[in-house]
Design a protein around this motif. Structure first.
Motif, PDB file in Angstrom:
ATOM      1  N   ARG A 245       0.841  -1.196   0.000  1.00  0.00           N
ATOM      2  CA  ARG A 245       0.000   0.000   0.000  1.00  0.00           C
ATOM      3  C   ARG A 245       0.878   1.248   0.000  1.00  0.00           C
ATOM      4  NH1 ARG A 245      -4.114  -0.550   4.867  1.00  0.00           N
ATOM      5  NH2 ARG A 245      -4.815   1.452   4.011  1.00  0.00           N
ATOM      6  N   PRO A 246       0.392   2.359  -0.594  1.00  0.00           N
ATOM      7  CA  PRO A 246       1.186   3.589  -0.587  1.00  0.00           C
ATOM      8  C   PRO A 246       1.409   4.084   0.843  1.00  0.00           C
ATOM      9  CG  PRO A 246      -1.042   4.025  -1.358  1.00  0.00           C
ATOM     10  CD  PRO A 246      -0.895   2.544  -1.290  1.00  0.00           C
ATOM     11  N   LEU A 247       2.604   4.525   1.120  1.00  0.00           N
ATOM     12  CA  LEU A 247       3.017   4.912   2.470  1.00  0.00           C
ATOM     13  C   LEU A 247       3.451   6.372   2.488  1.00  0.00           C
ATOM     14  CD1 LEU A 247       3.846   4.288   5.422  1.00  0.00           C
ATOM     15  CD2 LEU A 247       6.028   3.442   4.519  1.00  0.00           C
ATOM     16  N   LEU A 248       2.925   7.106   3.432  1.00  0.00           N
ATOM     17  CA  LEU A 248       3.212   8.529   3.603  1.00  0.00           C
ATOM     18  C   LEU A 248       3.869   8.759   4.951  1.00  0.00           C
ATOM     19  CD1 LEU A 248       2.828  11.621   3.025  1.00  0.00           C
ATOM     20  CD2 LEU A 248       0.529  11.378   4.008  1.00  0.00           C
ATOM     21  N   ILE A 249       4.994   9.460   4.968  1.00  0.00           N
ATOM     22  CA  ILE A 249       5.532  10.013   6.212  1.00  0.00           C
ATOM     23  C   ILE A 249       5.091  11.465   6.279  1.00  0.00           C
ATOM     24  CG2 ILE A 249       7.623  10.730   7.425  1.00  0.00           C
ATOM     25  CD1 ILE A 249       8.914   8.167   6.623  1.00  0.00           C
ATOM     26  N   PHE A 250       4.360  11.785   7.324  1.00  0.00           N
ATOM     27  CA  PHE A 250       3.718  13.091   7.460  1.00  0.00           C
ATOM     28  C   PHE A 250       4.245  13.748   8.729  1.00  0.00           C
ATOM     29  CE2 PHE A 250      -0.756  15.137   6.760  1.00  0.00           C
ATOM     30  CZ  PHE A 250      -0.182  16.395   6.773  1.00  0.00           C
ATOM     31  N   ALA A 251       4.971  14.862   8.592  1.00  0.00           N
ATOM     32  CA  ALA A 251       5.536  15.598   9.724  1.00  0.00           C
ATOM     33  C   ALA A 251       4.786  16.910   9.889  1.00  0.00           C
ATOM     34  CB  ALA A 251       7.024  15.850   9.497  1.00  0.00           C
TER      35      ALA A 251
ATOM     36  N   VAL B 273      -0.284   5.995   6.839  1.00  0.00           N
ATOM     37  CA  VAL B 273       0.345   7.256   7.236  1.00  0.00           C
ATOM     38  C   VAL B 273       1.147   7.061   8.519  1.00  0.00           C
ATOM     39  CG1 VAL B 273      -0.012   9.677   7.817  1.00  0.00           C
ATOM     40  CG2 VAL B 273      -1.565   8.537   6.207  1.00  0.00           C
ATOM     41  N   HIS B 274       2.417   7.398   8.456  1.00  0.00           N
ATOM     42  CA  HIS B 274       3.286   7.413   9.630  1.00  0.00           C
ATOM     43  C   HIS B 274       3.440   8.873  10.057  1.00  0.00           C
ATOM     44  CE1 HIS B 274       6.475   6.440  12.425  1.00  0.00           C
ATOM     45  NE2 HIS B 274       7.297   7.298  11.824  1.00  0.00           N
ATOM     46  N   GLN B 275       2.921   9.202  11.233  1.00  0.00           N
ATOM     47  CA  GLN B 275       2.916  10.579  11.712  1.00  0.00           C
ATOM     48  C   GLN B 275       4.155  10.872  12.550  1.00  0.00           C
ATOM     49  OE1 GLN B 275      -1.811  10.135  12.579  1.00  0.00           O
ATOM     50  NE2 GLN B 275      -0.787  11.774  13.681  1.00  0.00           N
ATOM     51  N   ILE B 276       4.757  12.030  12.310  1.00  0.00           N
ATOM     52  CA  ILE B 276       5.822  12.544  13.163  1.00  0.00           C
ATOM     53  C   ILE B 276       5.312  13.873  13.721  1.00  0.00           C
ATOM     54  CG2 ILE B 276       8.220  13.289  13.315  1.00  0.00           C
ATOM     55  CD1 ILE B 276       8.849  11.438  10.986  1.00  0.00           C
ATOM     56  N   GLU B 277       5.006  13.871  15.006  1.00  0.00           N
ATOM     57  CA  GLU B 277       4.332  14.998  15.646  1.00  0.00           C
ATOM     58  C   GLU B 277       5.345  16.073  16.028  1.00  0.00           C
ATOM     59  OE1 GLU B 277       2.279  17.603  16.805  1.00  0.00           O
ATOM     60  OE2 GLU B 277       0.865  15.910  16.846  1.00  0.00           O
TER      61      GLU B 277
END
Length: 355
Positions: A9-15, A38-42
Protein backbone atom coordinates in the motif's frame (compact mmCIF):
# COMPACT_ATOMS: atom_id res chain seq x y z
CA UNK A 1 11.51 10.01 -8.37
CA UNK A 2 10.00 7.08 -6.48
CA UNK A 3 11.02 4.86 -3.60
CA UNK A 4 8.85 1.76 -4.04
CA UNK A 5 10.82 -1.43 -4.69
CA UNK A 6 8.06 -3.95 -3.93
CA UNK A 7 4.28 -4.14 -3.93
CA UNK A 8 2.49 -2.67 -0.91
CA UNK A 9 0.00 0.00 0.00
CA UNK A 10 1.19 3.59 -0.59
CA UNK A 11 3.02 4.91 2.47
CA UNK A 12 3.21 8.53 3.60
CA UNK A 13 5.53 10.01 6.21
CA UNK A 14 3.72 13.09 7.46
CA UNK A 15 5.54 15.60 9.72
CA UNK A 16 3.27 18.26 11.22
CA UNK A 17 1.05 19.24 14.15
CA UNK A 18 -1.81 16.80 14.57
CA UNK A 19 -3.97 18.29 17.32
CA UNK A 20 -7.74 17.82 16.88
CA UNK A 21 -9.00 20.22 14.24
CA UNK A 22 -5.59 21.02 12.74
CA UNK A 23 -4.78 21.01 9.04
CA UNK A 24 -2.36 18.15 9.64
CA UNK A 25 -5.00 16.03 11.36
CA UNK A 26 -7.51 16.68 8.58
CA UNK A 27 -5.14 15.82 5.74
CA UNK A 28 -3.82 12.79 7.63
CA UNK A 29 -7.33 11.35 7.94
CA UNK A 30 -8.02 12.27 4.31
CA UNK A 31 -5.01 10.30 3.06
CA UNK A 32 -5.99 7.30 5.18
CA UNK A 33 -9.45 7.33 3.65
CA UNK A 34 -7.78 7.22 0.23
CA UNK A 35 -5.96 4.04 1.21
CA UNK A 36 -2.61 5.47 2.23
CA UNK A 37 -0.77 4.18 5.28
CA UNK A 38 0.35 7.26 7.24
CA UNK A 39 3.29 7.41 9.63
CA UNK A 40 2.92 10.58 11.71
CA UNK A 41 5.82 12.54 13.16
CA UNK A 42 4.33 15.00 15.65
CA UNK A 43 6.13 18.35 15.66
CA UNK A 44 5.04 19.20 19.18
CA UNK A 45 6.78 16.16 20.60
CA UNK A 46 10.02 17.95 19.74
CA UNK A 47 9.30 21.69 19.56
CA UNK A 48 6.91 24.04 21.34
CA UNK A 49 5.69 22.00 24.28
CA UNK A 50 4.33 24.16 27.08
CA UNK A 51 6.55 24.45 30.13
CA UNK A 52 6.04 26.20 33.48
CA UNK A 53 8.25 27.29 36.35
CA UNK A 54 12.04 27.82 36.37
CA UNK A 55 12.78 24.23 35.35
CA UNK A 56 10.10 24.47 32.69
CA UNK A 57 11.74 27.57 31.22
CA UNK A 58 15.06 25.75 30.99
CA UNK A 59 13.38 22.79 29.31
CA UNK A 60 11.63 25.10 26.84
CA UNK A 61 14.95 26.76 25.98
CA UNK A 62 16.46 23.33 25.39
CA UNK A 63 13.55 22.43 23.13
CA UNK A 64 14.15 25.51 20.99
CA UNK A 65 17.84 24.61 20.63
CA UNK A 66 17.75 20.82 20.35
CA UNK A 67 14.12 20.12 19.40
CA UNK A 68 14.39 20.98 15.70
CA UNK A 69 17.54 18.84 15.37
CA UNK A 70 15.79 15.86 17.01
CA UNK A 71 12.72 16.43 14.84
CA UNK A 72 14.77 16.41 11.64
CA UNK A 73 16.66 13.32 12.84
CA UNK A 74 13.36 11.50 13.43
CA UNK A 75 12.19 12.41 9.91
CA UNK A 76 15.30 11.19 8.12
CA UNK A 77 15.50 8.03 10.22
CA UNK A 78 11.87 7.19 9.37
CA UNK A 79 12.49 7.81 5.67
CA UNK A 80 15.54 5.53 5.68
CA UNK A 81 13.72 2.81 7.58
CA UNK A 82 10.34 2.86 5.82
CA UNK A 83 11.20 4.09 2.29
CA UNK A 84 7.84 5.88 1.94
CA UNK A 85 6.24 6.94 -1.32
CA UNK A 86 5.94 10.54 -0.12
CA UNK A 87 7.15 12.91 2.58
CA UNK A 88 4.59 15.62 3.38
CA UNK A 89 4.66 18.51 5.82
CA UNK A 90 2.32 21.40 6.67
CA UNK A 91 4.21 24.71 6.43
CA UNK A 92 7.60 23.04 6.90
CA UNK A 93 8.44 24.25 10.40
CA UNK A 94 12.09 23.39 11.18
CA UNK A 95 12.53 21.68 7.79
CA UNK A 96 15.84 22.62 6.13
CA UNK A 97 16.97 22.49 2.51
CA UNK A 98 19.64 19.97 3.48
CA UNK A 99 17.01 17.69 5.05
CA UNK A 100 14.91 17.82 1.89
CA UNK A 101 17.97 16.90 -0.18
CA UNK A 102 18.72 13.98 2.12
CA UNK A 103 15.13 12.74 1.79
CA UNK A 104 15.31 13.01 -2.01
CA UNK A 105 18.65 11.17 -2.02
CA UNK A 106 16.84 8.24 -0.41
CA UNK A 107 14.42 8.38 -3.34
CA UNK A 108 11.44 9.94 -1.59
CA UNK A 109 9.54 12.89 -3.14
CA UNK A 110 8.77 15.82 -0.83
CA UNK A 111 5.73 18.10 -0.64
CA UNK A 112 4.59 21.07 1.45
CA UNK A 113 0.95 22.05 2.06
CA UNK A 114 1.17 25.71 3.07
CA UNK A 115 -1.96 27.20 4.73
CA UNK A 116 -0.62 30.61 5.79
CA UNK A 117 -0.51 34.14 4.48
CA UNK A 118 3.26 34.76 4.75
CA UNK A 119 6.48 32.75 4.77
CA UNK A 120 8.67 34.65 7.21
CA UNK A 121 7.58 32.93 10.42
CA UNK A 122 9.88 31.67 13.15
CA UNK A 123 11.31 28.23 12.36
CA UNK A 124 10.06 28.30 8.76
CA UNK A 125 13.31 28.42 6.83
CA UNK A 126 12.94 30.44 3.66
CA UNK A 127 15.87 28.71 1.95
CA UNK A 128 13.87 25.46 2.17
CA UNK A 129 10.69 26.87 0.62
CA UNK A 130 12.08 26.51 -2.93
CA UNK A 131 13.38 22.97 -2.40
CA UNK A 132 10.28 20.78 -2.28
CA UNK A 133 9.38 18.55 -5.20
CA UNK A 134 5.82 19.89 -5.00
CA UNK A 135 4.33 22.89 -3.21
CA UNK A 136 0.66 23.47 -2.34
CA UNK A 137 -0.64 26.85 -1.26
CA UNK A 138 -4.05 27.86 0.05
CA UNK A 139 -3.48 31.45 -1.10
CA UNK A 140 -4.10 32.64 -4.66
CA UNK A 141 -1.92 35.70 -4.07
CA UNK A 142 1.14 33.43 -3.75
CA UNK A 143 1.03 32.79 -7.50
CA UNK A 144 3.70 35.27 -8.58
CA UNK A 145 5.98 34.34 -5.68
CA UNK A 146 5.75 30.59 -6.30
CA UNK A 147 6.02 30.98 -10.06
CA UNK A 148 9.51 32.38 -9.53
CA UNK A 149 10.49 29.30 -7.50
CA UNK A 150 8.68 26.45 -9.23
CA UNK A 151 7.62 25.43 -12.71
CA UNK A 152 3.85 25.35 -13.24
CA UNK A 153 3.74 21.56 -12.87
CA UNK A 154 5.35 21.67 -9.40
CA UNK A 155 2.94 23.86 -7.46
CA UNK A 156 -0.82 24.09 -7.09
CA UNK A 157 -3.49 26.18 -5.35
CA UNK A 158 -5.68 24.11 -3.00
CA UNK A 159 -8.16 25.64 -0.55
CA UNK A 160 -8.22 25.30 3.21
CA UNK A 161 -10.78 22.86 4.57
CA UNK A 162 -12.34 21.50 7.74
CA UNK A 163 -11.80 18.28 9.70
CA UNK A 164 -14.71 15.80 9.48
CA UNK A 165 -15.58 14.32 12.85
CA UNK A 166 -14.19 17.37 14.67
CA UNK A 167 -15.85 20.34 12.98
CA UNK A 168 -19.40 19.08 13.39
CA UNK A 169 -22.71 20.38 14.79
CA UNK A 170 -23.33 19.15 18.32
CA UNK A 171 -27.00 20.17 18.62
CA UNK A 172 -30.09 19.91 16.43
CA UNK A 173 -30.56 23.20 14.61
CA UNK A 174 -33.92 23.91 16.27
CA UNK A 175 -32.66 23.47 19.85
CA UNK A 176 -29.22 25.08 20.05
CA UNK A 177 -28.51 26.41 23.59
CA UNK A 178 -26.98 29.67 22.42
CA UNK A 179 -24.14 31.17 24.46
CA UNK A 180 -24.12 34.62 22.85
CA UNK A 181 -25.54 36.64 19.97
CA UNK A 182 -22.25 37.29 18.18
CA UNK A 183 -19.01 35.34 18.39
CA UNK A 184 -15.53 35.52 16.97
CA UNK A 185 -13.14 32.55 17.21
CA UNK A 186 -9.62 33.09 15.94
CA UNK A 187 -6.06 34.15 16.66
CA UNK A 188 -5.48 37.73 17.81
CA UNK A 189 -4.33 40.32 15.31
CA UNK A 190 -4.37 44.11 15.32
CA UNK A 191 -6.74 44.22 12.33
CA UNK A 192 -9.24 41.88 13.97
CA UNK A 193 -9.18 43.66 17.31
CA UNK A 194 -9.58 47.06 15.63
CA UNK A 195 -12.64 45.92 13.69
CA UNK A 196 -14.25 44.30 16.73
CA UNK A 197 -13.46 47.36 18.85
CA UNK A 198 -15.17 49.53 16.23
CA UNK A 199 -18.18 47.19 16.28
CA UNK A 200 -18.47 47.56 20.06
CA UNK A 201 -18.22 51.32 19.65
CA UNK A 202 -21.22 51.22 17.31
CA UNK A 203 -23.12 48.77 19.52
CA UNK A 204 -22.02 49.20 23.17
CA UNK A 205 -24.60 46.69 24.42
CA UNK A 206 -23.75 43.97 21.90
CA UNK A 207 -23.68 40.43 23.30
CA UNK A 208 -20.25 39.59 21.86
CA UNK A 209 -17.85 36.83 22.90
CA UNK A 210 -14.28 36.44 21.56
CA UNK A 211 -12.15 33.32 21.89
CA UNK A 212 -8.82 32.18 20.49
CA UNK A 213 -5.05 32.33 21.03
CA UNK A 214 -3.02 35.44 21.94
CA UNK A 215 -5.83 37.80 22.90
CA UNK A 216 -3.78 38.60 25.99
CA UNK A 217 -1.77 40.85 23.66
CA UNK A 218 -4.74 43.20 23.37
CA UNK A 219 -4.01 46.73 24.62
CA UNK A 220 -6.06 49.90 25.08
CA UNK A 221 -9.45 48.39 24.31
CA UNK A 222 -11.67 48.33 27.42
CA UNK A 223 -14.68 47.63 25.22
CA UNK A 224 -13.25 44.25 24.21
CA UNK A 225 -11.49 43.13 27.39
CA UNK A 226 -14.68 42.05 29.18
CA UNK A 227 -15.81 40.15 26.10
CA UNK A 228 -12.76 37.90 25.69
CA UNK A 229 -13.14 34.28 26.73
CA UNK A 230 -9.72 33.27 28.08
CA UNK A 231 -10.33 29.59 27.31
CA UNK A 232 -8.43 28.54 24.18
CA UNK A 233 -10.94 26.31 22.38
CA UNK A 234 -9.82 23.59 20.00
CA UNK A 235 -11.40 20.52 18.53
CA UNK A 236 -14.93 19.79 19.72
CA UNK A 237 -14.79 22.74 22.14
CA UNK A 238 -14.27 25.03 19.14
CA UNK A 239 -17.18 23.40 17.28
CA UNK A 240 -19.38 23.87 20.37
CA UNK A 241 -18.45 27.55 20.57
CA UNK A 242 -19.21 28.20 16.89
CA UNK A 243 -22.62 26.52 16.86
CA UNK A 244 -23.68 28.24 20.08
CA UNK A 245 -23.15 31.75 18.64
CA UNK A 246 -26.22 33.02 16.81
CA UNK A 247 -23.88 34.83 14.43
CA UNK A 248 -20.22 34.08 13.73
CA UNK A 249 -18.04 36.85 12.32
CA UNK A 250 -15.39 35.64 9.87
CA UNK A 251 -12.52 38.01 9.16
CA UNK A 252 -8.83 37.48 8.85
CA UNK A 253 -5.39 38.54 10.00
CA UNK A 254 -4.99 41.72 7.98
CA UNK A 255 -2.17 42.80 5.66
CA UNK A 256 0.97 40.69 6.12
CA UNK A 257 4.63 41.57 5.78
CA UNK A 258 4.64 41.11 1.98
CA UNK A 259 1.46 43.15 1.50
CA UNK A 260 -0.62 39.98 1.11
CA UNK A 261 -4.01 39.71 2.81
CA UNK A 262 -6.23 36.67 3.34
CA UNK A 263 -9.51 36.44 1.49
CA UNK A 264 -10.52 33.19 3.20
CA UNK A 265 -9.09 31.11 6.05
CA UNK A 266 -9.87 27.87 7.85
CA UNK A 267 -12.81 29.49 9.67
CA UNK A 268 -14.44 30.15 6.25
CA UNK A 269 -15.01 26.39 6.04
CA UNK A 270 -15.13 25.42 9.71
CA UNK A 271 -18.01 27.71 10.68
CA UNK A 272 -20.51 26.21 8.19
CA UNK A 273 -19.26 22.68 8.95
CA UNK A 274 -19.91 23.25 12.67
CA UNK A 275 -23.48 24.37 11.96
CA UNK A 276 -22.74 28.03 12.61
CA UNK A 277 -24.26 31.02 10.84
CA UNK A 278 -21.53 33.06 9.14
CA UNK A 279 -21.12 36.73 8.32
CA UNK A 280 -17.89 36.81 6.29
CA UNK A 281 -15.77 39.72 5.13
CA UNK A 282 -16.79 40.25 1.50
CA UNK A 283 -14.55 39.29 -1.41
CA UNK A 284 -14.67 37.40 -4.71
CA UNK A 285 -13.11 34.26 -3.32
CA UNK A 286 -15.71 33.62 -0.63
CA UNK A 287 -18.46 34.32 -3.19
CA UNK A 288 -16.98 31.54 -5.36
CA UNK A 289 -17.19 29.15 -2.42
CA UNK A 290 -20.61 29.89 -0.93
CA UNK A 291 -23.84 31.46 -2.14
CA UNK A 292 -24.16 34.87 -0.51
CA UNK A 293 -27.65 35.60 0.76
CA UNK A 294 -28.79 31.97 0.70
CA UNK A 295 -25.95 30.08 2.48
CA UNK A 296 -23.92 32.81 4.18
CA UNK A 297 -23.87 36.59 4.14
CA UNK A 298 -21.05 39.09 3.85
CA UNK A 299 -20.05 42.58 4.98
CA UNK A 300 -17.64 45.09 3.49
CA UNK A 301 -17.21 47.41 6.49
CA UNK A 302 -17.96 47.45 10.21
CA UNK A 303 -21.05 49.62 9.71
CA UNK A 304 -22.50 47.02 7.33
CA UNK A 305 -21.57 44.26 9.76
CA UNK A 306 -23.46 46.09 12.51
CA UNK A 307 -26.54 46.48 10.32
CA UNK A 308 -26.53 42.83 9.27
CA UNK A 309 -26.17 41.68 12.87
CA UNK A 310 -29.33 43.64 13.70
CA UNK A 311 -31.13 42.12 10.72
CA UNK A 312 -30.19 38.47 11.27
CA UNK A 313 -30.77 38.49 15.03
CA UNK A 314 -34.46 38.98 14.28
CA UNK A 315 -34.56 36.24 11.62
CA UNK A 316 -34.13 32.91 13.43
CA UNK A 317 -35.84 30.82 10.74
CA UNK A 318 -33.85 32.44 7.93
CA UNK A 319 -30.57 31.83 9.80
CA UNK A 320 -31.42 28.16 10.31
CA UNK A 321 -32.24 27.69 6.62
CA UNK A 322 -29.01 29.38 5.56
CA UNK A 323 -27.00 27.32 8.06
CA UNK A 324 -28.46 24.10 6.62
CA UNK A 325 -27.56 25.11 3.06
CA UNK A 326 -24.03 26.22 4.02
CA UNK A 327 -23.50 23.00 5.98
CA UNK A 328 -24.55 20.93 2.94
CA UNK A 329 -22.14 22.89 0.75
CA UNK A 330 -19.23 22.59 3.18
CA UNK A 331 -19.62 18.88 3.84
CA UNK A 332 -19.98 18.01 0.17
CA UNK A 333 -17.18 20.20 -1.20
CA UNK A 334 -14.79 21.52 1.42
CA UNK A 335 -13.58 18.82 3.83
CA UNK A 336 -9.90 17.95 4.16
CA UNK A 337 -10.84 14.59 2.68
CA UNK A 338 -11.60 16.45 -0.56
CA UNK A 339 -8.36 18.42 -0.21
CA UNK A 340 -6.40 15.16 0.22
CA UNK A 341 -7.93 13.93 -3.04
CA UNK A 342 -6.72 17.09 -4.81
CA UNK A 343 -3.23 16.73 -3.34
CA UNK A 344 -3.10 13.01 -4.19
CA UNK A 345 -4.08 13.65 -7.82
CA UNK A 346 -1.49 16.39 -8.23
CA UNK A 347 1.25 14.18 -6.77
CA UNK A 348 0.33 11.09 -8.77
CA UNK A 349 3.21 11.49 -11.31
CA UNK A 350 5.70 11.48 -8.40
CA UNK A 351 4.46 8.33 -6.68
CA UNK A 352 3.74 4.68 -7.50
CA UNK A 353 0.43 2.98 -6.73
CA UNK A 354 0.85 -0.80 -6.52
CA UNK A 355 -1.53 -1.77 -3.73
Amino acid sequence: MTSRTYDRRPLLIFASDFWDGSTGAGLCEGFRRLGWVVHQIELREFVGRRSRGPLGKLLKKAQLIDGPKEYRAAIIESCRELHPDLFLTVKGVAITASLLKAIRDIGVPTANYYPDVDFGHANILEDAIANYDYFFTTKRFHENFLSQLYSSDRWKFVHHGFVPGVHVPLFPSNSVPYRCDVGFAGNYSIAKSSALDELVGLKPSIDLLITGPNWGRLKNSPGLRGRIDRVERRGIAYADFVQRCRINVAMHHGVGQHGWEDQVSTRTFEIPACGGFMLHIDNEEVRDLFSVGTEIDTFSCVEELSDKIDFYLTKDDLRRKMVARAYARATSEHSYTRRAIEVDRALHPLTIREA
